[in-house]
Design a protein around this motif. Structure first.
Motif, mmCIF file in Angstrom:
data_model
loop_
_atom_site.group_PDB
_atom_site.id
_atom_site.type_symbol
_atom_site.label_atom_id
_atom_site.label_comp_id
_atom_site.label_asym_id
_atom_site.label_seq_id
_atom_site.Cartn_x
_atom_site.Cartn_y
_atom_site.Cartn_z
ATOM 1 N N THR A 183 0.845 -1.197 0.000
ATOM 2 C CA THR A 183 0.000 0.000 0.000
ATOM 3 C C THR A 183 0.877 1.242 0.000
ATOM 4 O O THR A 183 1.794 1.358 0.813
ATOM 5 C CB THR A 183 -0.922 0.022 1.234
ATOM 6 N N LEU A 205 3.123 -1.371 4.445
ATOM 7 C CA LEU A 205 2.423 -0.089 4.489
ATOM 8 C C LEU A 205 3.398 1.071 4.358
ATOM 9 O O LEU A 205 4.446 1.096 5.012
ATOM 10 C CB LEU A 205 1.670 0.062 5.814
ATOM 11 N N VAL A 219 0.448 6.104 5.183
ATOM 12 C CA VAL A 219 -0.869 5.523 4.970
ATOM 13 C C VAL A 219 -1.846 6.080 6.003
ATOM 14 O O VAL A 219 -1.452 6.469 7.107
ATOM 15 C CB VAL A 219 -0.800 3.976 5.065
#
Length: 370
Positions: free
Chosen positions: A159, A186, A190
């Motif tokens: 992500t 991540l 984020v």
């Protein structure tokens, strides 16, 4: 080239020389230093430069996210560049890893999965699910739920985006059900609610920081972020990576740089809209429509894929992603090219160029399923 002569006060001249020395240009000329500080300034910026400048308006959101995540990053799992082979360890295990060569081949192949329309057109997830593929699978966040629906549990999910909307890619019963089998990478920027939800689901979370600028320069923000993420638990700074602006490219970077995989196949990485797409359905049309039809040839570029014999349109962001990915291929290590390099198996889209092989996904699975 014409030269310009200006008179500089002595005190300003001395300050410039002090700044030059502090920047590491003590043995260089003043002209070298001036060229250095002006290197990012473009007199004729390209579309990709304008796009990147426009994304700076997201900085407050990124920094708010980072501040919310920072306490958890400092004592959380930090991606490292030295990792044991994936099959025999988890991401937290650290070992001295030799650079692949003839005597020490890569850890095996990998597949990077994006959410491009070609993925669904050619039923690539069904092909993958029914294959006996044993290599590494890296998925972008947007395709995770669909992978799980096909019975595919990625080895790594990446992500990059900091928007709260990213939560929709994880807020699903299947993600909760398989959370303990998932390893999620991540970005430090984020949205914090995304992190909390995945943590509560029980997923294994690893942090990294997308490289915004030159982290070696103490005055740049990435360098400051790296310092801030160190702690008594994480004695090394947060790992940085060139994300390429999207999770597909970032997943490719992870597979190559972190896990030393080769070859790396790409599916669903289109960087464009397939032929016949209604431009009014594309994300940026609403901002372009007021300028009239004459803006279309400027805002959208048509690509003909010489291998897959398909046509696609790319807007500014997709052209930026494409150019960035192609530029990465020029920088890959020799071992990666030697063992197969990047293989575009999307069977559509706009991605082709130097050091990129193109083939049908079924052909790749047949060659590398073991």
């Amino acid at each position: 080239m014409s030269n310009v002569t200006i008179r500089v006060p002595k005190i300003l001249y001395k300050k410039l020389f002090l700044l030059k020395e502090e920047a590491g240009f003590g043995d260089k000329s003043l002209l070298d230093y001036l060229n250095y500080i002006a290197k990012e300034m473009k007199l004729n910026p390209l579309m990709r430069d304008n796009i990147r400048d426009a994304t700076k308006i997201l900085l407050p959101m990124w920094m708010n996210n980072f501040s919310d995540n920072l306490p958890f990053i400092r004592f959380g799992n930090n991606l490292k560049l030295k990792v044991k082979s994936y099959e025999s360890s988890n991401l937290a295990d650290i070992a001295e890893e030799k650079v692949p060569d003839e005597e020490h081949p890569p850890q095996g192949s990998a597949i990077v999965i994006g959410r491009g329309p070609s993925l669904f057109k050619h039923n690539h997830l069904k092909l993958l699910a029914e294959s006996n593929y044993k290599g590494m699978i890296c998925a972008s966040d947007g395709i995770l739920i669909t992978c799980l629906e096909h019975g595919i549990i990625p080895d790594l999910v990446t992500t990059v985006d900091g928007s709260p909307i990213i939560k929709k890619w994880f807020d699903h019963p299947l993600v909760k059900k398989h959370a303990k089998q998932l390893k999620i990478v991540l970005s430090a920027t984020v949205n914090h609610e995304v992190y909390k939800m995945l943590r509560d689901f029980g997923a294994k979370i690893y942090w990294f920081y997308p490289m915004f600028d030159d982290w070696r320069n103490i005055q740049n923000f990435t360098k400051m972020q790296r310092i801030m993420t160190t702690s008594s638990y994480n004695k090394k700074p947060l790992q940085t990576a060139m994300a390429g602006g999207n999770t597909g490219t970032c997943s490719w970077v992870m597979a190559v740089s972190l896990f030393k995989r080769a070859p790396v196949a790409l599916i669903g990485i289109d960087f464009g809209y397939p032929e016949g797409t209604n431009l009014e359905d594309t994300p940026y049309w609403s901002g372009l429509a007021p300028y009239g039809p004459h803006v279309i040839p400027v805002a959208y570029k048509e690509f003909y894929h010489p291998i897959f014999k398909t046509k696609a349109l790319a807007d500014g962001p997709f052209m930026d992603y494409r150019e960035t990915f192609i530029s990465f291929q020029r920088q890959v290590p020799t071992w990666f090219r030697h063992y197969g390099g990047s293989i575009n198996c999307s069977e559509g889209g706009t991605l082709f160029g130097p050091n990129i092989t193109c083939m049908r996904f079924s052909e790749f699975l047949e060659k590398h399923r073991k």
